[in-house]
Write an enzyme that holds these catalytic residues in place. Structure first.
Site, PDB file in Angstrom:
ATOM      1  N   TYR A  70       0.824  -1.216   0.000  1.00  0.00           N
ATOM      2  CA  TYR A  70       0.000   0.000   0.000  1.00  0.00           C
ATOM      3  C   TYR A  70       0.855   1.260   0.000  1.00  0.00           C
ATOM      4  O   TYR A  70       0.617   2.190  -0.785  1.00  0.00           O
ATOM      5  CB  TYR A  70      -0.922  -0.030   1.224  1.00  0.00           C
ATOM      6  CG  TYR A  70      -1.851   1.146   1.332  1.00  0.00           C
ATOM      7  CD1 TYR A  70      -2.893   1.314   0.422  1.00  0.00           C
ATOM      8  CD2 TYR A  70      -1.702   2.083   2.348  1.00  0.00           C
ATOM      9  CE1 TYR A  70      -3.761   2.396   0.523  1.00  0.00           C
ATOM     10  CE2 TYR A  70      -2.565   3.163   2.455  1.00  0.00           C
ATOM     11  CZ  TYR A  70      -3.586   3.318   1.546  1.00  0.00           C
ATOM     12  OH  TYR A  70      -4.442   4.388   1.646  1.00  0.00           O
TER      13      TYR A  70
ATOM     14  N   LYS B  90       0.532  -8.417  -8.166  1.00  0.00           N
ATOM     15  CA  LYS B  90       1.849  -7.927  -7.758  1.00  0.00           C
ATOM     16  C   LYS B  90       2.865  -8.051  -8.888  1.00  0.00           C
ATOM     17  O   LYS B  90       3.717  -7.175  -9.069  1.00  0.00           O
ATOM     18  CB  LYS B  90       2.323  -8.671  -6.508  1.00  0.00           C
ATOM     19  CG  LYS B  90       1.540  -8.297  -5.258  1.00  0.00           C
ATOM     20  CD  LYS B  90       2.144  -8.895  -4.002  1.00  0.00           C
ATOM     21  CE  LYS B  90       1.392  -8.407  -2.771  1.00  0.00           C
ATOM     22  NZ  LYS B  90       1.973  -8.952  -1.510  1.00  0.00           N
TER      23      LYS B  90
ATOM     24  N   LYS C 109       8.872  -2.888  16.459  1.00  0.00           N
ATOM     25  CA  LYS C 109       9.620  -1.827  15.777  1.00  0.00           C
ATOM     26  C   LYS C 109      10.824  -1.391  16.609  1.00  0.00           C
ATOM     27  O   LYS C 109      11.886  -1.066  16.050  1.00  0.00           O
ATOM     28  CB  LYS C 109       8.700  -0.638  15.483  1.00  0.00           C
ATOM     29  CG  LYS C 109       7.711  -0.909  14.357  1.00  0.00           C
ATOM     30  CD  LYS C 109       6.847   0.301  14.048  1.00  0.00           C
ATOM     31  CE  LYS C 109       5.913   0.015  12.871  1.00  0.00           C
ATOM     32  NZ  LYS C 109       5.069   1.186  12.533  1.00  0.00           N
TER      33      LYS C 109
END
Length: 311
Positions: free
Chosen positions: A14, A44, A138
């Site tokens: 995205y 894709k 993260k």
């Protein structure tokens, strides 16, 4: 100064597809990792071929093949990863540890921008479960980057416009109603909404900028720092109609988690921190790490301009 060569990992996603476009638009030699895991996903594959037609170079590689990652990384100066951290789609944040290992071994990368692009995880240690996992993972990736002494920039892009503005900042909605809206509490908590291509534009500008080296950069277009009520008012002006409004209390919102899937619960907790807690705007950002001040020449998309596409 010659423009950096860039490898985009997650280029068909995205945000990734917009990152590829912004990279090409700004004149960078752009490589897109063609992961073998794509397999027979025709959409894709066609997207990758369209990138090639636009001037990008496709390079094969896989998170399951360390050597292929090292060879891909050796082709470039900068690596940008945009793989998904969204639980309801494909949560792959920790796969980046393999990319960190490849970058460390290759030894040539001048800047790595890992997949961040949302809230600053360093400010989310208090986050609710199960959404907290995104921020914790993260931070694991950040630690690996810093332990390996890899030059980096972290980009905090706040709220993707498509997910938030499209539904007038209502959880689970991506098309604005012309009849009614449910406000989060009183609707006065401010968020920050950024067009996805603008996120990519700012990100590409940071990667060769010595001012952003080893820093977290915040993408905060000043005209787009608005409350939900303000967003709704902009929409009402565009459609020439006042919406029926109701309110969802904090307690009732959290009660929605019961019975939801793990992925939807994670997304709901992220939304809670943005829309009820105000986690995006409850701290000050210095000029040196504010993308809108570093790059005032960027003509970003305002909330009103973004919402016009739904008319």
């Amino acid at each position: 100064m010659a423009k950096s060569r860039v490898l985009i990992v997650g280029g068909t996603g995205y945000l990734g597809r917009r990152m590829v476009k912004a990279c090409l638009d700004q004149g960078h030699t752009t490589y897109v990792l063609h992961r073998q895991e794509v397999g027979v996903d025709i959409d894709k594959i066609q997207m990758l071929l369209s990138f090639k037609e636009q001037g990008a170079h496709l390079v094969e590689g896989s998170f399951n093949d360390h050597r292929s990652l090292v060879e891909a990384v050796k082709l470039v100066d900068v690596v940008i990863c945009t793989i998904s951290g969204v639980h309801i789609r494909s949560h792959q944040i920790l796969l980046q540890l393999k990319l960190v290992e490849a970058i460390e071994e290759a030894g040539n990368v001048k800047r790595f921008l890992p997949s961040e692009f949302g809230m600053d995880p360093a400010r989310m240690a208090h986050a609710m479960e199960p959404g907290r996992a995104t921020f914790d993972e993260k931070m694991v990736v950040r630690k690996a980057i810093e332990d390996a002494k890899i030059p980096h920039t972290y980009a905090s892009a706040n709220c993707f416009a498509g997910y938030f503005l499209g539904g007038l900042c209502q959880f689970g909605k991506i098309i604005p109603s012309k009849e009614s809206v449910i406000l989060s509490g009183d609707g006065n908590v401010k968020g920050i909404y950024v067009d996805e291509y603008d996120i990519a534009t700012y990100t590409i500008k940071t990667m060769d900028d010595p001012r952003t080296l080893n820093k977290t950069i915040y993408i905060r277009p000043p005209a787009n720092i608005l409350s939900q009520r303000e967003v709704v008012e902009i929409w009402e002006k565009l459609i020439g109609k006042v919406l029926d409004k109701s309110s969802l209390s904090e307690e009732d919102f959290l009660a929605l988690m019961k019975g939801l899937s793990h992925g939807h619960q994670a997304g709901l907790t992220h939304y809670y921190h943005v829309s009820y807690e105000g986690c995006l705007t409850n701290f000050e950002v210095e000029d040196g790490v504010d993308a809108s001040k570093l790059y005032p020449q960027v003509n970003y998309t305002t909330v009103s301009e973004y919402l016009k596409r739904y008319l």
